[in-house]
Design an enzyme around this catalytic site. Sequence first.
Site, mmCIF file in Angstrom:
data_model
loop_
_atom_site.group_PDB
_atom_site.id
_atom_site.type_symbol
_atom_site.label_atom_id
_atom_site.label_comp_id
_atom_site.label_asym_id
_atom_site.label_seq_id
_atom_site.Cartn_x
_atom_site.Cartn_y
_atom_site.Cartn_z
ATOM 1 C CG ASP A 1 -8.905 8.363 16.547
ATOM 2 O OD1 ASP A 1 -9.038 7.214 17.407
ATOM 3 O OD2 ASP A 1 -9.323 9.470 16.917
ATOM 4 C CG ASP B 1 -9.207 4.461 19.665
ATOM 5 O OD1 ASP B 1 -8.520 4.861 20.770
ATOM 6 O OD2 ASP B 1 -10.479 4.545 19.320
ATOM 7 C CD GLU B 2 -6.336 9.057 19.802
ATOM 8 O OE1 GLU B 2 -5.489 9.783 19.721
ATOM 9 O OE2 GLU B 2 -7.482 8.942 20.697
#
Length: 431
Positions: free
Chosen positions: A15, A109-110
Site C-alpha cells: 500500500d 496504489d494497492e
Amino acid sequence: MDPGASDGASILHVDMDAFFASVEIRDDPSLAGKPVVVGGKGGRGVVAAASYEARAYGVHSAMPSSRAKRLCPQAVWVDGHYDRYVEVSAELHQLFHEVTPLVEGISIDEAFLDVSGARRLLGEPVDIAHRLRARIREVLDLGASVGVARVKMLAKLGSEAAKPGASPHGPVPGPGVFVVGPGREAELAFLHPLPIRAVWGVGPATAKRLERYGVETVGDLARLTPEVLVGSLGQAVGRHLHDLAWARDPRPVVPDQAVKSVGHEETYARDLTDPSIVNREALRLSDAVATRLRRAAIAGRTVTVKVRYPDFTTFTRSKTLPDATDVAAEIAEVARALLDTVDLDPGVRLLGISLSQLGPPPVRQLTLDDAMAEGGRGRGDADGVRADVAQAVDDIRRKFGDRAVGPAALTTADGLRIKRKGDTQWGPTEP
DNA sequence: TCTGGGGTCCTAGGACCC
DNA sequence: TCTGGGGTCCTAGGACCC
C-alpha cells in the site's frame, strides 16, 4: 516441506503511503514538509489525499474539501493529475512483477502479491517485502508499506500497521513491513483487539448494526455465533465476517480480473434544471463510456442511468438490450429513454451512465478505411452508419487526441465538451 | 459540515420457464 | 380447484472499497 504450502505467511499487501500527495511532492520538491492536500478545491470537492503534515490536522481522504479547509487553513492545495498517477501505478506494477506474476491490483496504489511460489528463488516473504519496499523507494522515490501474512485480510491489516504516523513536522516512520503471525495464536492476538471498522468490508452501516450486540472489537465479533451474524447481516456478509473474525480468509490472490462494468458520472457545480442540458450531458457521458469500451475491445448490454437530486437522494434506472453495444449514440438513446421515466423537476446534482453485462464487441462490418474505399458507404442501415462513425471517431482521436472530434451536440460556446477519465475526479472545480 | 468518481458484491422481488 | 419448486434473468437498491 513444500515452500509453496498454504500454511506459510506468503501473501503480501503493498500500500503506497499518501500516494497522490507523495507523487506531487516528489515532482515538486518545494512542497516538501508542507501540509499538502490533493483534491477538488470547489465547494463540492473532496480530499483525494493528504500529506502526513496535513493529516496531523485531521485531514484525510474522502473528506469534504470545505471541512478540510477549516481544519487546516494553511494547507497547500494541489489539483490532482490523474493520468500521472496511472503512469506511476503502471511503473509500480512492473516492480511487483519482478517478484511474482501473481499480482492482484485492488486500486491504483494497492495490490496483493502471492509470493508462495517465489520463496525458493527469492527467500522468505518478509525479506521479499523489505527488498520490494527498498526497490520502490529506489526506482520511484516513493514510500510504501507492506503487510505479510498467511491470508489476504491479515496482510491488509498488516500493511496498515506498517504505516507511518502523522505529525505537524511530517511522517513519523512506521516499521514499513509488518508480519502478522505466524501461528494462529499470534494472528488472533493481533486481530482481536482491533476495532471492527478495521476489517475490510465493515463500514458504517454494518458497524452500527453490530453495535446493538455490544460488538466493538473483532474479538467481540468472534464471540457471536454465525447464526446471529447471518440473522443480522445476511448470508454472505454474516458468514464472511464470522470467518474473518477467526482469521479464516479463503480468498486467493487472483491476477487480471475481468472488468464487470464501465461508467462515468459527474457532479455538477450547479444543479442541472434544463432537461435539454441533461440530455446533452447524457450524450457526453455516453461518448466517454463508449470510447473506453471500444478501446478495451468490449461492449455492454445493460445501460444504467444514475441520478442524484440536490437533496442527495440517489437512484438508478437500467435497461438490458438484446445485443451488446459500444456506440455512444445507441447508449445515449437508451439513457434518454430511461431519463424520460424520471422526474427531473427537483434538479440534477449528479448524472451517471454505466454499461454492464460486458462481453465481446458486436461484429464490426467495416473499418474507416474500408468505408472510404467504398466511397463512404458502410453497412447502410442506421446501426451500421453509427458503427462506422464510431470507428472514424476512434481513428481521429488516436491521431489527434480525444478532444479533436466528438458529437456536434456537445459543441458549446467554449468548444467541444468531451469528457475523459480523470476529469473532475474529485469534484467540480467551480463553486 | 455537506458529502467525488470509479468500481465490486449482495439482496430481494417479479417474470418466466420447466 | 388449489397448489409445487427450482433456476435464471432483470431491475432496483444498498453497503463497501480506494
